[in-house]
Motif scaffolding. Structure first.
Motif, short mmCIF file in Angstrom:
data_model
loop_
_atom_site.label_atom_id
_atom_site.label_comp_id
_atom_site.label_asym_id
_atom_site.label_seq_id
_atom_site.Cartn_x
_atom_site.Cartn_y
_atom_site.Cartn_z
N ILE A 2 0.75 -1.69 0.15
CA ILE A 2 -0.04 0.11 0.02
C ILE A 2 1.06 1.02 0.45
CG2 ILE A 2 -0.07 -0.02 2.82
CD1 ILE A 2 -3.42 1.03 1.62
N ASP A 3 0.20 2.37 -0.31
CA ASP A 3 1.21 3.68 -0.46
C ASP A 3 0.24 4.88 -0.36
OD1 ASP A 3 1.58 3.40 -4.30
OD2 ASP A 3 -0.28 3.28 -3.19
N ILE A 4 0.74 5.95 -0.04
CA ILE A 4 -0.21 6.87 0.32
C ILE A 4 0.32 8.28 -0.49
CG2 ILE A 4 0.14 7.61 2.40
CD1 ILE A 4 -2.73 8.31 3.45
N ARG A 5 -0.16 9.46 -0.65
CA ARG A 5 0.09 10.98 -1.20
C ARG A 5 -0.06 11.52 -0.04
NH1 ARG A 5 0.17 7.25 -5.86
NH2 ARG A 5 2.01 7.68 -6.89
N ASN A 34 -1.32 13.63 -0.34
CA ASN A 34 -2.54 15.02 -1.02
C ASN A 34 -4.00 14.65 0.47
OD1 ASN A 34 -2.45 13.20 -2.07
ND2 ASN A 34 -3.78 14.05 -3.86
N VAL A 35 -3.83 13.27 0.66
CA VAL A 35 -4.73 12.54 1.72
C VAL A 35 -3.67 11.98 3.39
CG1 VAL A 35 -5.88 11.82 -0.64
CG2 VAL A 35 -4.35 10.11 0.49
N GLY A 36 -4.94 11.80 3.76
CA GLY A 36 -4.94 11.19 5.09
C GLY A 36 -4.93 9.95 5.08
N GLU A 37 -5.29 9.53 4.68
CA GLU A 37 -6.07 8.10 4.80
C GLU A 37 -6.49 7.24 3.48
OE1 GLU A 37 -8.74 6.93 7.99
OE2 GLU A 37 -8.38 4.52 7.79
N LYS A 38 -5.63 6.14 3.25
CA LYS A 38 -5.83 4.83 2.24
C LYS A 38 -5.90 4.02 3.07
CE LYS A 38 -3.89 3.84 -1.68
NZ LYS A 38 -3.14 3.56 -2.79
N LYS A 39 -7.14 3.21 2.54
CA LYS A 39 -7.60 1.50 2.71
C LYS A 39 -7.82 0.43 1.61
CE LYS A 39 -10.93 -0.46 6.40
NZ LYS A 39 -11.91 -0.37 7.17
N ASP A 40 -7.04 -0.63 1.92
CA ASP A 40 -7.21 -1.83 1.10
C ASP A 40 -7.62 -2.39 1.88
OD1 ASP A 40 -5.09 -3.09 -2.08
OD2 ASP A 40 -7.70 -2.91 -1.29
N GLN A 41 -8.86 -3.34 1.97
CA GLN A 41 -8.95 -3.97 2.45
C GLN A 41 -8.94 -4.66 3.42
OE1 GLN A 41 -7.90 -7.51 -0.34
NE2 GLN A 41 -9.92 -7.12 -2.02
#
Lengths: 117, 113
Positions: free
Chosen positions: B48-51, B53-60
């Motif tokens: 998983i990765d995050i940029r 410009n966002v505070g959270e990212k989810k993948d399952q």
């Protein structure tokens, strides 16, 4: 897509031998590739940035005359460990990114386990 | 290079529990933060990765949170399974070359069945 191939996967050789490791981007062009070294139970330590058509840039503490890097084409970078000694035994792994801009994940080769006797 | 600190170094959880791994970075200009999973003797694999410009990212079952002010980001794995057992690495980019990454020291996750 974004497959990186590394060869050989395993090398065992005598002290004093020079060993060449190849890193190829199979389905994309990589103007920049990276070489890492990983000792057992440790993190990946960046050794150098391989730049197509120009000299590699080395991280602090990495001997450029010891670890020769050549990036002669857009799909191939080689790392040569010259006059290898037992302390050079490690897992060497290369990576590349799809585009020469930020915010892209690294795509890793399978790594080369180097054992110097 | 970029100073990336990762905690804990080892984490043991019971199957079904959650696991959280944290990383801090030093350069406020960093804009992309990947997490990798590495099984013994194999290549690191991006999970998983995050940029920035966002505070959270989810993948399952996997999520990443980013706090730019505090300069830290975390990996969250819920409903852990034995096959989640591996070493996990965070990474942060070099401030002069965003394609060049420095890795955290790694977290060995052991999920007990």
């Amino acid at each position: 897509g974004a497959v990186v191939s590394q060869h050989p996967s395993w090398v065992i050789c005598k002290s004093g031998t020079s060993v060449k490791i190849e890193c190829r981007s199979l389905d994309f062009q990589a103007t920049t590739m990276f070489w890492y070294r990983q000792f057992p139970k440790q993190s990946l330590m960046l050794m150098a940035t391989s730049n197509e058509g120009s000299k590699a840039t080395y991280e602090q503490g990495v001997e450029k005359d010891k670890f020769l890097i050549n990036h002669a084409s857009l799909t191939l970078s080689t790392l040569t460990v010259t006059s290898a000694h037992p302390e050079d035994s490690s897992f060497y792994i290369c990576s590349a990114t799809l585009r020469h801009q930020g915010g892209q994940p690294q795509h890793f080769g399978d790594g080369t386990r180097l054992s110097i006797l | 290079g970029e100073n990336v600190e990762q905690h804990p170094s080892t984490l043991s959880v019971q199957e079904g529990d959650s696991a959280v791994i944290k990383c801090t970075y030093s350069d406020s200009a960093s804009n992309y933060f990947p997490w990798y999973k590495q099984e013994l003797g194999k290549r690191p694999q991006l999970i998983i990765d995050i940029r920035s410009n966002v505070g959270e990212k989810k993948d399952q079952r996997i999520a990443v949170t980013l706090n730019k002010t505090a300069k830290h980001f975390s990996l969250h794995i819920t409903e852990t399974q034995p096959e989640d057992s591996a070493v996990y690495f965070c990474a942060a980019p070099n401030k002069y070359n965003f394609n060049k990454f420095y890795f955290g020291s790694g977290t060995k996750l052991n999920v007990k069945p």
